[in-house]
Design a protein around this motif. Sequence first.
Motif, mmCIF file in Angstrom:
data_model
loop_
_atom_site.group_PDB
_atom_site.id
_atom_site.type_symbol
_atom_site.label_atom_id
_atom_site.label_comp_id
_atom_site.label_asym_id
_atom_site.label_seq_id
_atom_site.Cartn_x
_atom_site.Cartn_y
_atom_site.Cartn_z
ATOM 1 N N ALA A 206 14.845 0.514 16.553
ATOM 2 C CA ALA A 206 14.937 1.617 15.587
ATOM 3 C C ALA A 206 13.553 2.105 15.181
ATOM 4 O O ALA A 206 13.322 3.318 15.042
ATOM 5 C CB ALA A 206 15.720 1.160 14.356
ATOM 6 N N ASN A 207 12.620 1.178 14.989
ATOM 7 C CA ASN A 207 11.252 1.574 14.653
ATOM 8 C C ASN A 207 10.587 2.330 15.806
ATOM 9 O O ASN A 207 9.861 3.300 15.598
ATOM 10 C CB ASN A 207 10.432 0.343 14.283
ATOM 11 N N GLU B 215 12.102 5.807 15.762
ATOM 12 C CA GLU B 215 11.521 6.642 14.706
ATOM 13 C C GLU B 215 10.123 7.119 15.086
ATOM 14 O O GLU B 215 9.758 8.272 14.875
ATOM 15 C CB GLU B 215 11.475 5.839 13.402
ATOM 16 N N CYS C 135 8.599 11.160 16.030
ATOM 17 C CA CYS C 135 7.455 11.766 15.344
ATOM 18 C C CYS C 135 6.239 11.918 16.240
ATOM 19 O O CYS C 135 5.156 12.268 15.766
ATOM 20 C CB CYS C 135 7.098 10.940 14.117
ATOM 21 N N GLU D 8 17.093 5.829 21.670
ATOM 22 C CA GLU D 8 18.377 6.076 21.020
ATOM 23 C C GLU D 8 19.516 5.434 21.805
ATOM 24 O O GLU D 8 20.415 4.814 21.213
ATOM 25 C CB GLU D 8 18.621 7.583 20.879
ATOM 26 N N MET E 17 20.385 8.906 10.956
ATOM 27 C CA MET E 17 19.152 8.409 10.361
ATOM 28 C C MET E 17 19.035 8.866 8.910
ATOM 29 O O MET E 17 19.429 9.979 8.561
ATOM 30 C CB MET E 17 17.940 8.900 11.155
ATOM 31 N N LEU F 254 16.300 8.409 5.168
ATOM 32 C CA LEU F 254 14.917 8.177 4.759
ATOM 33 C C LEU F 254 14.846 7.035 3.754
ATOM 34 O O LEU F 254 15.661 6.962 2.821
ATOM 35 C CB LEU F 254 14.310 9.438 4.127
ATOM 36 N N ASN G 107 10.150 7.000 5.659
ATOM 37 C CA ASN G 107 10.376 6.622 7.050
ATOM 38 C C ASN G 107 11.864 6.697 7.391
ATOM 39 O O ASN G 107 12.720 6.347 6.568
ATOM 40 C CB ASN G 107 9.877 5.193 7.304
ATOM 41 N N LEU G 108 12.158 7.115 8.609
ATOM 42 C CA LEU G 108 13.542 7.194 9.052
ATOM 43 C C LEU G 108 14.068 5.814 9.433
ATOM 44 O O LEU G 108 13.340 4.993 9.986
ATOM 45 C CB LEU G 108 13.644 8.129 10.261
ATOM 46 N N TYR G 109 15.341 5.563 9.136
ATOM 47 C CA TYR G 109 15.973 4.316 9.563
ATOM 48 C C TYR G 109 17.456 4.579 9.805
ATOM 49 O O TYR G 109 18.049 5.482 9.204
ATOM 50 C CB TYR G 109 15.796 3.216 8.517
ATOM 51 N N ARG H 275 8.484 -0.960 9.299
ATOM 52 C CA ARG H 275 8.638 0.452 8.946
ATOM 53 C C ARG H 275 7.460 0.940 8.108
ATOM 54 O O ARG H 275 6.974 2.055 8.277
ATOM 55 C CB ARG H 275 9.953 0.681 8.187
#
Length: 291
Positions: free
Chosen positions: A25-26, A29, A33, A43, A88, A90, A95-97, A130
Motif C-alpha cells: 500500500a505504501n 501511494e 504521487c 494496485e 483510498m 487520507l 498520506n493516502l492509505y 507512511r
Amino acid sequence: MREQLQLDGLAAELLDEMRGAWRTANDFEAALCTKPSQPEIYEMRLLLQIRRLYVGFAFTFEALQLPTLLAEFKAGFAKFKRAQSIAMELDEFGNLYPSALEYFSAFLSPITAASSSSIGAPDDLPRLERILIGTARLVKDRLIEPRNECEVRNALYQTLIHVFPDTVREVPIAKVSKCYRPDIGIRSLRAAVEFKFADSEDELKRAIGGVYEDVAGYAGSEDWKHFYAVFYMTDAFMTQSQVEAEFSLSKVDRKWRPLLVQGRGGRQIRMRSHKEFQPSTARRKHHSRGS
C-alpha cells in the motif's frame, strides 16, 4: 495449551500478511504521487493481498469457533469485496492509505492481544512507513528547504516524537571498533531510521553506498530489528524500484527498507540576483513623480 499455540500461529501469520499488504500500500501511494511510475502494478498486487487476507481472517475466526465475529466480519467486508479498485483515504498527515486494511486492523487487534507471543501493535510499523514516505510533504509544511540530512532529520523528529513518544535521536549501537548511531530510533517498534540527502545523482549513489556500511554496523543488534533508509532527493535522480533493485543485487539484509522521497532544497541556497532587489521601473517612476 494446544488452542493457545494455534492462536499464536494464526496471529503471527495474519500479522505478517498485514505488514506485507501495508508495504505494498505504501508503494502504491508513492507510485500514485510519482512520475513516471506504474501504480497499477502495486494496485493489482494489493488487491490480491487483500483477498488473501480476507480468506485468512475468515479461516481464523472459523478455526477459533467464533461464528458471531465471523458473520460480523463478512458483513462489514462486503463493500470491499465488491470493489474492483482500491479505495483510498487520507490519514492525519495527508498520506493516502487503503480503508480495507484499516478495516482488517480492527479485527486483528483483539487476535494479537489474545496471543501469548509479544508481536507488538499490528499497524505501528506501517504507520511509521507512511510518515517516512511523506517526508517531503512534512518538510514542506514546515516551510523548510533543506540543505542537508540534518535539517530533514530534525523536521521528521518533531513529527515522530508526537506520534511515538519513545522516539530518540542518535541512539548508540556499540561494536568492537566503532559506535554506530542511527539518526532516529523508536524503541517500542525496535525501528531505526537513517536519513540521506542527495542533490545530484552521484550524491545519491554515494548515499546508497554509505547505507551499506550502516547495514554491517547495525547487524546483530537485539534492540533494533527494523531499519529504514530514507533518501531525500532534490530531483528525480532514481526511482524507488531502482533503489530496491540495487539493495537486492547487493544482498542487503531484508530488515532494511529503502524509501525514496523527492522534495525542495539543495546544498547551495540560490542567491537572489541583484535585479531582484531593485525596485521595478514603475515603482521608480512613481517615486520620481512624487519627489
